[in-house]
Design a protein around this motif. Structure first.
Motif, PDB file in Angstrom:
ATOM      1  N   ASP B 245       0.845  -1.210   0.000  1.00  0.00           N
ATOM      2  CA  ASP B 245       0.000   0.000   0.000  1.00  0.00           C
ATOM      3  C   ASP B 245       0.875   1.253   0.000  1.00  0.00           C
ATOM      4  OD1 ASP B 245      -2.365  -1.376  -0.062  1.00  0.00           O
ATOM      5  OD2 ASP B 245      -2.855  -1.075   2.058  1.00  0.00           O
ATOM      6  N   GLU B 246       1.909   1.235   0.824  1.00  0.00           N
ATOM      7  CA  GLU B 246       2.760   2.418   0.900  1.00  0.00           C
ATOM      8  C   GLU B 246       3.591   2.596  -0.373  1.00  0.00           C
ATOM      9  OE1 GLU B 246       4.891   3.333   4.548  1.00  0.00           O
ATOM     10  OE2 GLU B 246       6.673   3.742   3.364  1.00  0.00           O
ATOM     11  N   VAL B 247       4.205   1.528  -0.841  1.00  0.00           N
ATOM     12  CA  VAL B 247       5.074   1.628  -2.026  1.00  0.00           C
ATOM     13  C   VAL B 247       4.235   2.014  -3.257  1.00  0.00           C
ATOM     14  CG1 VAL B 247       6.592   0.313  -3.571  1.00  0.00           C
ATOM     15  CG2 VAL B 247       6.781   0.032  -1.087  1.00  0.00           C
ATOM     16  N   ALA B 248       3.061   1.423  -3.381  1.00  0.00           N
ATOM     17  CA  ALA B 248       2.198   1.736  -4.535  1.00  0.00           C
ATOM     18  C   ALA B 248       1.734   3.190  -4.491  1.00  0.00           C
ATOM     19  CB  ALA B 248       0.987   0.802  -4.547  1.00  0.00           C
ATOM     20  N   ASP B 249       1.442   3.665  -3.283  1.00  0.00           N
ATOM     21  CA  ASP B 249       1.015   5.056  -3.122  1.00  0.00           C
ATOM     22  C   ASP B 249       2.129   6.003  -3.551  1.00  0.00           C
ATOM     23  OD1 ASP B 249      -0.640   7.193  -2.091  1.00  0.00           O
ATOM     24  OD2 ASP B 249       0.678   7.254  -0.351  1.00  0.00           O
ATOM     25  N   LEU B 250       3.356   5.715  -3.120  1.00  0.00           N
ATOM     26  CA  LEU B 250       4.477   6.595  -3.456  1.00  0.00           C
ATOM     27  C   LEU B 250       4.790   6.536  -4.949  1.00  0.00           C
ATOM     28  CD1 LEU B 250       6.784   5.839  -0.395  1.00  0.00           C
ATOM     29  CD2 LEU B 250       5.393   7.880  -0.770  1.00  0.00           C
ATOM     30  N   LEU B 251       4.816   5.336  -5.509  1.00  0.00           N
ATOM     31  CA  LEU B 251       5.103   5.204  -6.944  1.00  0.00           C
ATOM     32  C   LEU B 251       3.989   5.812  -7.795  1.00  0.00           C
ATOM     33  CD1 LEU B 251       6.457   1.608  -7.680  1.00  0.00           C
ATOM     34  CD2 LEU B 251       7.619   3.788  -8.127  1.00  0.00           C
ATOM     35  N   GLY B 270       9.252   0.131 -17.089  1.00  0.00           N
ATOM     36  CA  GLY B 270      10.244  -0.918 -17.253  1.00  0.00           C
ATOM     37  C   GLY B 270      10.979  -1.188 -15.962  1.00  0.00           C
ATOM     38  N   GLY B 271      11.792  -2.247 -15.971  1.00  0.00           N
ATOM     39  CA  GLY B 271      12.613  -2.590 -14.820  1.00  0.00           C
ATOM     40  C   GLY B 271      12.132  -3.852 -14.125  1.00  0.00           C
ATOM     41  N   GLY B 272      13.035  -4.433 -13.361  1.00  0.00           N
ATOM     42  CA  GLY B 272      12.785  -5.736 -12.751  1.00  0.00           C
ATOM     43  C   GLY B 272      11.628  -5.739 -11.771  1.00  0.00           C
ATOM     44  N   VAL B 273      11.427  -4.647 -11.036  1.00  0.00           N
ATOM     45  CA  VAL B 273      10.318  -4.621 -10.071  1.00  0.00           C
ATOM     46  C   VAL B 273       8.988  -4.579 -10.836  1.00  0.00           C
ATOM     47  CG1 VAL B 273       9.223  -3.237  -8.256  1.00  0.00           C
ATOM     48  CG2 VAL B 273      11.699  -3.631  -8.210  1.00  0.00           C
ATOM     49  N   VAL B 274       8.955  -3.849 -11.944  1.00  0.00           N
ATOM     50  CA  VAL B 274       7.737  -3.821 -12.770  1.00  0.00           C
ATOM     51  C   VAL B 274       7.451  -5.209 -13.331  1.00  0.00           C
ATOM     52  CG1 VAL B 274       6.737  -2.907 -14.905  1.00  0.00           C
ATOM     53  CG2 VAL B 274       7.970  -1.377 -13.348  1.00  0.00           C
ATOM     54  N   LEU B 275       8.499  -5.871 -13.815  1.00  0.00           N
ATOM     55  CA  LEU B 275       8.309  -7.203 -14.408  1.00  0.00           C
ATOM     56  C   LEU B 275       7.955  -8.249 -13.368  1.00  0.00           C
ATOM     57  CD1 LEU B 275      11.311  -7.251 -16.912  1.00  0.00           C
ATOM     58  CD2 LEU B 275       8.860  -7.124 -17.470  1.00  0.00           C
ATOM     59  N   GLY B 276       8.532  -8.123 -12.166  1.00  0.00           N
ATOM     60  CA  GLY B 276       8.417  -9.208 -11.187  1.00  0.00           C
ATOM     61  C   GLY B 276       7.311  -9.032 -10.161  1.00  0.00           C
ATOM     62  N   CYS B 277       6.616  -7.900 -10.178  1.00  0.00           N
ATOM     63  CA  CYS B 277       5.647  -7.605  -9.117  1.00  0.00           C
ATOM     64  C   CYS B 277       4.306  -7.164  -9.703  1.00  0.00           C
ATOM     65  CB  CYS B 277       6.189  -6.515  -8.196  1.00  0.00           C
ATOM     66  SG  CYS B 277       7.763  -6.911  -7.435  1.00  0.00           S
ATOM     67  N   PRO B 278       3.549  -8.094 -10.282  1.00  0.00           N
ATOM     68  CA  PRO B 278       2.292  -7.701 -10.926  1.00  0.00           C
ATOM     69  C   PRO B 278       1.289  -7.074  -9.968  1.00  0.00           C
ATOM     70  CG  PRO B 278       2.488 -10.098 -10.757  1.00  0.00           C
ATOM     71  CD  PRO B 278       3.828  -9.530 -10.414  1.00  0.00           C
ATOM     72  N   ASN B 279       1.269  -7.518  -8.707  1.00  0.00           N
ATOM     73  CA  ASN B 279       0.304  -6.948  -7.765  1.00  0.00           C
ATOM     74  C   ASN B 279       0.669  -5.516  -7.408  1.00  0.00           C
ATOM     75  OD1 ASN B 279      -1.445  -9.318  -7.389  1.00  0.00           O
ATOM     76  ND2 ASN B 279       0.463 -10.241  -6.629  1.00  0.00           N
ATOM     77  N   LEU B 280       1.960  -5.281  -7.203  1.00  0.00           N
ATOM     78  CA  LEU B 280       2.411  -3.913  -6.926  1.00  0.00           C
ATOM     79  C   LEU B 280       2.090  -3.001  -8.098  1.00  0.00           C
ATOM     80  CD1 LEU B 280       3.924  -1.813  -5.221  1.00  0.00           C
ATOM     81  CD2 LEU B 280       6.042  -2.582  -6.330  1.00  0.00           C
ATOM     82  N   VAL B 281       2.337  -3.481  -9.308  1.00  0.00           N
ATOM     83  CA  VAL B 281       2.066  -2.644 -10.486  1.00  0.00           C
ATOM     84  C   VAL B 281       0.579  -2.299 -10.554  1.00  0.00           C
ATOM     85  CG1 VAL B 281       2.048  -2.615 -13.014  1.00  0.00           C
ATOM     86  CG2 VAL B 281       4.069  -3.448 -11.785  1.00  0.00           C
ATOM     87  N   ARG B 282      -0.280  -3.267 -10.276  1.00  0.00           N
ATOM     88  CA  ARG B 282      -1.724  -2.994 -10.332  1.00  0.00           C
ATOM     89  C   ARG B 282      -2.127  -1.952  -9.285  1.00  0.00           C
ATOM     90  NH1 ARG B 282      -3.401  -7.564  -9.037  1.00  0.00           N
ATOM     91  NH2 ARG B 282      -4.301  -6.954  -7.040  1.00  0.00           N
ATOM     92  N   LEU B 283      -1.598  -2.099  -8.062  1.00  0.00           N
ATOM     93  CA  LEU B 283      -1.911  -1.139  -6.998  1.00  0.00           C
ATOM     94  C   LEU B 283      -1.373   0.253  -7.330  1.00  0.00           C
ATOM     95  CD1 LEU B 283      -0.989  -3.423  -3.960  1.00  0.00           C
ATOM     96  CD2 LEU B 283      -3.318  -2.714  -4.594  1.00  0.00           C
ATOM     97  N   ALA B 284      -0.168   0.299  -7.891  1.00  0.00           N
ATOM     98  CA  ALA B 284       0.430   1.600  -8.231  1.00  0.00           C
ATOM     99  C   ALA B 284      -0.382   2.267  -9.338  1.00  0.00           C
ATOM    100  CB  ALA B 284       1.890   1.415  -8.653  1.00  0.00           C
ATOM    101  N   ARG B 285      -0.880   1.463 -10.287  1.00  0.00           N
ATOM    102  CA  ARG B 285      -1.698   2.057 -11.345  1.00  0.00           C
ATOM    103  C   ARG B 285      -3.007   2.598 -10.800  1.00  0.00           C
ATOM    104  NH1 ARG B 285      -0.796  -0.286 -17.316  1.00  0.00           N
ATOM    105  NH2 ARG B 285      -2.515   1.160 -17.603  1.00  0.00           N
ATOM    106  N   GLU B 286      -3.568   1.920  -9.802  1.00  0.00           N
ATOM    107  CA  GLU B 286      -4.785   2.454  -9.170  1.00  0.00           C
ATOM    108  C   GLU B 286      -4.509   3.814  -8.510  1.00  0.00           C
ATOM    109  OE1 GLU B 286      -6.531  -1.988  -8.095  1.00  0.00           O
ATOM    110  OE2 GLU B 286      -6.211  -0.555  -6.459  1.00  0.00           O
ATOM    111  N   GLN B 287      -3.372   3.901  -7.827  1.00  0.00           N
ATOM    112  CA  GLN B 287      -3.022   5.181  -7.192  1.00  0.00           C
ATOM    113  C   GLN B 287      -2.763   6.253  -8.247  1.00  0.00           C
ATOM    114  OE1 GLN B 287      -3.154   6.021  -4.012  1.00  0.00           O
ATOM    115  NE2 GLN B 287      -3.917   3.988  -3.526  1.00  0.00           N
TER     116      GLN B 287
END
Lengths: 320, 320
Positions: B245-251, B270-287
């Motif tokens: 929640d925190e990382v997605a909010d900041l990104l 791009g980048g490894g965190v984008v490729l390897g963390c689909p849930n984080l990417v979805r949360l960050a896109r919501e934010q």
């Protein structure tokens, strides 16, 4: 024979037309007129009249100008002349460029007022001769104008530079995020514009906080301004101190982040809050220095705007 | 006869040289070599050798290239070829462009690796044909590359695009601000890069928090990565949920703020965190969707990078 250009600065309360000497940036004739009504047709009337008055004074026909540039206090689609959102005028999706061009019989180029002001400062003001400069305006609203690669950067649709609507997180998160005039929550402008600072202080006074601000405003909440808060700060008022710490932190961080992202040569500060609040400006500059990337700080100067209220109309006239 | 260009991607652990077809963007020859030592002279040796190996495979002399473009994982002065700060190499103020040019006898153009990658994506990838695009990279580090007005925007000194070092305020302010690899406090990268996420999780596990992350890393803290946190999130782990929640909010806020400020046509992730963390990417896109200015969101697409690890070396070869 001097080469002349025609510009308009369209704010929420006035329209000002000016004929500008392209070679010197001097305003050779100008006319300012109040906006009595805000519906687009009435504003077209007022703007046309201001243009007529400014050009007739010189004995030049409007049709002799290649184009008219208009800086509008709102979000504009540069390519189509549509004003997407101008809160001070109450406009949404108004095809103002087309309406004005039909009336004048001359091409009309619309831009955000701070983009126009940045272009004015680039051509004949604090950014003259520079390729990379950011005008940051903190007044009744908050925004910026971007000069990048020697050109005005308006972005894909013309709404670039909306620094007032970057989202910030306040340092007193126990209070809910403040709503901005744009309708969104947590915008920089909601915390740092003159209008929003005054509104917040009035709210917090109503809620019972104690501060010298009210006495300094002559006991009249309607007379509270950011400048009055700045005066209370100077007297050591605890409420003003805490508020300025927060506002300075948000402003300093936002400007530092622009510098870190864009690496400009110069940041130019303008607007009524900058002019009227020397203590806030000093605190914000301290926060800026703490937060800007060291490599982006080198070679970067921070200056006041040179052209003041003329920047917008000069820049609008000279838009490319 | 194809027209060829020569590029180098200089990371913290490898140097990769490639010969690129200017018309298609295809890599026609490449050679990757590990960096055994990090002092500038040794790196010049490795880079020269990688270039020799890549060009010899084609039977082309290095001297037949107009120039060599080098993308460096660090802050670079584009005009002088000085690398101001490259944490992975341990470099500060290294005149790498000059050193390499002296060795090769060919002009050398240095740029930040993400600026080079953005240029690669612009020429032959996810930003092809676009004038306004921002590459956002979230991997071991965090940064961006800016395509503005159809050109690579490197800023006044070449250090533009340092999105990883914009200052953010975490949502759990009871903990002190985290220090970034750059030495400053509260940088986006300190909260959202793969390296920093893993380091933080290890710290917080040592401090006694309970999470599925450790078990998913096989009980070995050294094997904790952002991707493991993403897997724990999918299992409903409360620690991973709060952290994401925190990382997605900041990104999400940081990327929204770039879009609000610059009004690009496309954001490229791009980048490894984008490729390897689909849930984080979805949360960050919501934010992101909640925080981006509505007028800047219209007409804006968000896409994955096309060229992957090749973007940097292709872009470096084609730098102007």
């Amino acid at each position: 024979m001097v080469s002349l250009a025609l510009g308009v600065d369209l704010g929420g309360t006035n329209a000002r037309a000016a004929v500008v000497d392209r070679d010197s940036g001097e305003i050779v004739a100008a006319h300012k007129e109040p906006l009595r009504a805000r519906d687009p047709a009435a504003v077209v009337d007022v703007v046309s009249h201001a243009i007529q008055a400014a050009t007739e004074a010189l004995g030049v026909a409007v049709g002799s100008f290649r184009s008219v540039g208009v800086g509008v206090a709102g979000q504009c689609l540069g390519s189509t002349g549509v004003v997407l959102n101008a809160p001070n005028l109450g406009w949404r999706d108004v095809p103002f460029g087309t309406l004005l061009a039909e009336r004048l019989g001359v091409a009309v180029r619309i831009a955000n007022d701070l983009s126009a002001a940045a272009w004015g400062e680039k051509r004949f003001g604090a950014a003259q001769g520079l390729s990379e400069a950011v005008l940051v305006f903190v007044g009744s609203g908050v925004g910026s104008g971007l000069i990048l690669g020697g050109k005005l950067h308006e972005g894909a649709r013309g709404v670039g530079g909306e620094l007032g609507h970057v989202k910030v997180r306040p340092s007193r998160p126990t209070t809910p995020l403040r709503r901005c005039g744009c309708g969104m929550m947590g915008c920089l402008e909601a915390y740092t514009s003159g209008v929003n600072i005054a509104a917040r202080v009035r709210e917090e006074l109503s809620a019972g906080i104690s501060s010298r601000v009210l006495a300094l405003a002559g006991g009249d909440p309607a007379r509270i301004t950011a400048s009055v808060v700045d005066a209370a700060w100077a007297e050591g008022d605890a409420y003003a101190r805490a508020l300025w710490d927060e506002v300075a932190d948000l402003l300093g961080a936002a400007i530092a982040n622009v510098a870190t992202l864009l690496n400009p040569e110069r940041i130019i500060l303008g607007g009524g809050v900058v002019l009227g609040c020397p203590n806030l400006v000093r605190l914000a500059r301290e926060q800026f220095e703490r937060k800007v990337l060291v490599a982006a700080r080198q070679g970067l100067s921070v200056e006041r705007a040179f052209l003041g209220d003329d920047a917008g109309v000069i820049g609008a006239a000279l838009l490319e």
